[in-house]
Design an enzyme around this catalytic site. Structure first.
Site, PDB file in Angstrom:
ATOM      1  N   GLY A   1       0.733  -1.266   0.003  1.00  0.00           N
ATOM      2  CA  GLY A   1      -0.002  -0.036  -0.045  1.00  0.00           C
ATOM      3  C   GLY A   1       0.923   1.225  -0.163  1.00  0.00           C
TER       4      GLY A   1
ATOM      5  N   CYS B   1       5.502  -5.923   1.571  1.00  0.00           N
ATOM      6  CA  CYS B   1       5.570  -4.524   1.542  1.00  0.00           C
ATOM      7  C   CYS B   1       5.079  -3.584   2.773  1.00  0.00           C
ATOM      8  CB  CYS B   1       5.368  -3.935   0.118  1.00  0.00           C
ATOM      9  SG  CYS B   1       6.060  -2.110  -0.349  1.00  0.00           S
ATOM     10  N   TYR B   2       4.182  -2.990   2.456  1.00  0.00           N
ATOM     11  CA  TYR B   2       3.338  -2.327   3.623  1.00  0.00           C
ATOM     12  C   TYR B   2       2.711  -3.200   4.488  1.00  0.00           C
ATOM     13  CZ  TYR B   2      -0.060   0.442   6.131  1.00  0.00           C
ATOM     14  OH  TYR B   2      -1.046   1.501   7.011  1.00  0.00           O
TER      15      TYR B   2
ATOM     16  N   HIS C   1       8.111  -7.612  -3.802  1.00  0.00           N
ATOM     17  CA  HIS C   1       6.877  -8.133  -4.134  1.00  0.00           C
ATOM     18  C   HIS C   1       6.915  -9.295  -5.028  1.00  0.00           C
ATOM     19  CE1 HIS C   1       4.342  -4.358  -3.292  1.00  0.00           C
ATOM     20  NE2 HIS C   1       5.386  -3.463  -3.476  1.00  0.00           N
TER      21      HIS C   1
ATOM     22  N   GLU D   1       4.620 -11.145  -6.033  1.00  0.00           N
ATOM     23  CA  GLU D   1       3.726 -11.240  -6.943  1.00  0.00           C
ATOM     24  C   GLU D   1       3.996 -10.930  -8.447  1.00  0.00           C
ATOM     25  OE1 GLU D   1       2.549  -7.438  -4.721  1.00  0.00           O
ATOM     26  OE2 GLU D   1       3.695  -9.284  -4.647  1.00  0.00           O
TER      27      GLU D   1
ATOM     28  N   SER E   1     -24.995 -13.530 -23.983  1.00  0.00           N
ATOM     29  CA  SER E   1     -24.549 -12.245 -24.887  1.00  0.00           C
ATOM     30  C   SER E   1     -23.668 -12.653 -26.033  1.00  0.00           C
ATOM     31  CB  SER E   1     -23.884 -11.340 -24.176  1.00  0.00           C
ATOM     32  OG  SER E   1     -22.686 -11.785 -23.725  1.00  0.00           O
ATOM     33  N   GLY E   2     -23.010 -13.778 -25.813  1.00  0.00           N
ATOM     34  CA  GLY E   2     -22.255 -14.378 -27.224  1.00  0.00           C
ATOM     35  C   GLY E   2     -20.744 -14.429 -26.704  1.00  0.00           C
TER      36      GLY E   2
ATOM     37  N   VAL F   1     -17.492 -15.051 -24.068  1.00  0.00           N
ATOM     38  CA  VAL F   1     -17.032 -16.133 -23.088  1.00  0.00           C
ATOM     39  C   VAL F   1     -17.687 -16.106 -22.044  1.00  0.00           C
ATOM     40  CG1 VAL F   1     -14.786 -14.952 -22.431  1.00  0.00           C
ATOM     41  CG2 VAL F   1     -15.108 -17.561 -22.715  1.00  0.00           C
ATOM     42  N   ASP F   2     -17.885 -15.158 -21.328  1.00  0.00           N
ATOM     43  CA  ASP F   2     -18.336 -15.087 -19.744  1.00  0.00           C
ATOM     44  C   ASP F   2     -19.681 -15.725 -19.818  1.00  0.00           C
ATOM     45  OD1 ASP F   2     -15.958 -13.765 -19.308  1.00  0.00           O
ATOM     46  OD2 ASP F   2     -16.796 -11.755 -19.441  1.00  0.00           O
ATOM     47  N   SER F   3     -20.871 -15.250 -20.442  1.00  0.00           N
ATOM     48  CA  SER F   3     -22.213 -15.733 -20.496  1.00  0.00           C
ATOM     49  C   SER F   3     -21.922 -17.236 -21.175  1.00  0.00           C
ATOM     50  CB  SER F   3     -22.917 -14.846 -21.576  1.00  0.00           C
ATOM     51  OG  SER F   3     -22.665 -14.491 -22.589  1.00  0.00           O
ATOM     52  N   ALA F   4     -21.152 -17.383 -22.082  1.00  0.00           N
ATOM     53  CA  ALA F   4     -21.478 -18.801 -22.870  1.00  0.00           C
ATOM     54  C   ALA F   4     -20.968 -19.886 -21.772  1.00  0.00           C
ATOM     55  CB  ALA F   4     -20.441 -18.927 -23.918  1.00  0.00           C
TER      56      ALA F   4
ATOM     57  N   LYS G   1     -10.622 -13.713 -15.796  1.00  0.00           N
ATOM     58  CA  LYS G   1     -11.142 -14.072 -17.101  1.00  0.00           C
ATOM     59  C   LYS G   1     -10.405 -15.381 -17.752  1.00  0.00           C
ATOM     60  CE  LYS G   1     -12.826 -12.030 -19.854  1.00  0.00           C
ATOM     61  NZ  LYS G   1     -14.338 -11.999 -20.646  1.00  0.00           N
TER      62      LYS G   1
END
Length: 520
Positions: A61, A88-89, A175, A177, A229-230, A232-235, A376
């Site tokens: 932070g 870190c913080y 860090h 990550e 919706s077409g 990838v998420d809604s599919a 995603k």
């Protein structure tokens, strides 16, 4: 259809102290196949205890721990008997809380820094004596708390890493990550597998199995509709629910006239022919254009589109019996950006996502959001596990309000036609250049303004097209793509030659932050 709710996977909680990398920490944990969630730094210990955490990570932070009003956490978190990693913080807060000392260094450390491993301990096991790590600080731990062992140091951080393995406390000034810390994932794995003793069970197959059980437990024998919706998420959301409840699901695909070129046809073909899912195709183009007429504010556009979607679903659902549930492909970044889960420091809504904040309060459905806790890349892996075609799994992200938020100004059929064709050219040229997988998202934006140009020896007064292409891992942060000039030249030449009403093409070189990926 009912089922007992499957136990939640072992969870590592990331306390967000305002770090730009908090989401990245959570992603890195999941890349180690351990489930993680981001929570505000103000979360109380009792709330965490009820979730039975496998581990806790304190993020970095921008504040100084010794300044008045600096972000703090519930001190009882250190008494839960759960392994804690401070970054870190987070390291400095751990040190100060447990009896160590933190001070302002004369020389800060920023960027790649040489780190010497003094004593590997648990956290740095397997790292070489000399390693490189990414630093970003001016404060540092000057004296570790009682019981801690210093495990690494750098030229300006005498306590670059420390730990008290008996009490389950671990901390690093750098860090782990970020990709600029080459052995950072080894540090993360040591914390997760050895300190927390978790197993790498967060896999696509595991996600599918647990999601199916959760969907069955929520839905029971009720009828469900899916907002397809077409993308990838809604599919993926639709296939997960179909796998869970079968013919209780009806997908409703609303063509609002704001889709990409050829998208409506592909959606219908994939779900009706390939997966044999019950699909109702609603042509609502005129309705949406009518409601959007004269609207220029992006938030109002989103709310209008979200509201119309729900109204259409409700109208269609009346003929399907007792429909109680609506499936949506909401993702974890959507929730975070819409203010659904955030730290006290970052309590503002960046923009309302159609799937999260753009829905009317009086809608008649209860939401089913099987992807709500996924990033995603995890959704894509689940899609592959479910057998979705690659052209849908790897389709670039597309906003729920569609091309409406890629037109800066009023949405008209003419403008949608222009930006749709320009967008198709952008994606086609990137595909030809073999860059489709390298680019997170690429598209065209149409600002509703005109500029002077010359075409065919005649003066023109036409629209510009802004080309936007970014690289990213999860859309929480993004960098503008350094496209080859030859690719940009082909895109520009084609758009100005093939798209009527356009006489100028510009390229957006803004990262996120300070900009967002979409223009609205």
């Amino acid at each position: 259809m009912t089922a007992s709710r499957k136990e939640s996977p072992p969870t590592v909680f990331v306390l967000d102290f305002g770090a730009q990398y908090a989401q990245l920490i959570a992603r890195r944990v999941r890349e180690c196949h351990v489930y993680s969630e981001i929570v505000p730094y103000s979360v109380d210990a009792d709330t965490l205890a009820r979730r039975d955490p496998a581990g806790i990570i304190l993020s970095g932070g921008p504040a100084s721990v010794y300044e008045p009003g600096a972000p703090d956490c519930d001190e009882r978190i250190f008494k839960l008997g759960v392994p804690v990693l401070g970054i870190c913080y987070g390291q400095q807060l751990m040190a100060q809380t447990l009896g160590g000392e933190v001070g302002h260094t004369e020389v800060g450390e920023y960027g790649k820094t040489d780190v010497s491993v003094v004593e590997p301990g648990v956290l740095l096991e397997g790292l070489p004596e000399k390693t490189t790590a990414w630093m970003s600080h001016r404060d540092a731990v000057t004296k570790p708390p009682p019981g801690f062992v210093v495990t690494a140091s750098s030229s300006n951080s005498p306590v670059a890493a420390m730990e008290d393995p008996d009490d389950g406390f671990f901390a690093v000034q750098f860090h782990p990550e970020v990709v600029h810390t080459p052995r950072g994932m080894d540090v993360m794995r040591n914390f997760l597998y050895h300190a927390c003793e978790t197993q790498p069970t967060w896999t696509p197959l595991g996600i599918v199995d647990s999601s199916i059980e959760q969907i069955q437990a929520q839905v029971g024998s009720a009828q469900v509709v899916c907002a397809l919706s077409g993308g990838v998420d809604s599919a993926v959301a639709a296939l997960l629910v179909h796998k869970a409840v079968g013919d209780q699901l009806t997908c409703i695909f609303v063509d609002h006239g704001l889709l990409r070129e050829g998208e409506a046809e592909q959606v219908v073909d994939t779900f009706k022919q390939h997966f044999h899912v019950e699909l109702i195709h609603v042509d609502a183009r005129e309705r949406f254009f009518r409601e959007l007429a004269g609207v220029t504010d992006p938030e109002q556009k989103r709310k209008i589109i979200g509201g119309e979607f729900i109204r259409i679903f409700e109208e269609v659902a009346k003929g399907l019996g007792d429909v109680r549930y609506l499936v949506q492909g909401t993702l974890y970044p959507d929730v975070i950006e819409s203010g659904g889960e955030r730290s006290q420091r970052a309590a503002s809504t960046i923009k309302t996502h159609h799937n999260v904040g753009g829905l009317p309060e009086d809608m008649a459905f209860e939401l089913v959001e099987p992807l709500r806790n996924l990033f995603k890349d995890e959704v894509r892996r689940v899609g592959e596990e479910l057998g979705l075609p690659p052209e849908i799994v790897w389709r670039q992200p597309f906003p729920g309000p569609g091309l409406a938020v890629r037109i800066i100004g009023e949405v008209t059929e003419e403008r949608v036609g222009i930006v749709r064709r320009a967008d198709a050219i952008v994606r086609d040229e990137l595909r030809r250049a073999g860059l489709e997988r390298e680019i997170w998202q690429a598209f065209a934006v149409l600002p509703a303004l005109r500029s002077v140009g010359v075409q065919g020896d005649e003066r023109t007064y036409a629209y510009p097209i802004v080309v936007r292409a970014v690289t990213s891992e999860d859309a929480m942060t993004a960098d503008w793509a350094r496209l080859d000039h030859a690719v940009l030249e082909r895109i520009s030449n084609r758009i100005t030659a093939e798209v009527a009403g356009v006489n100028r093409v510009v390229y957006d070189v803004t990262s996120k932050p300070p900009g967002t990926i979409e223009w609205e």
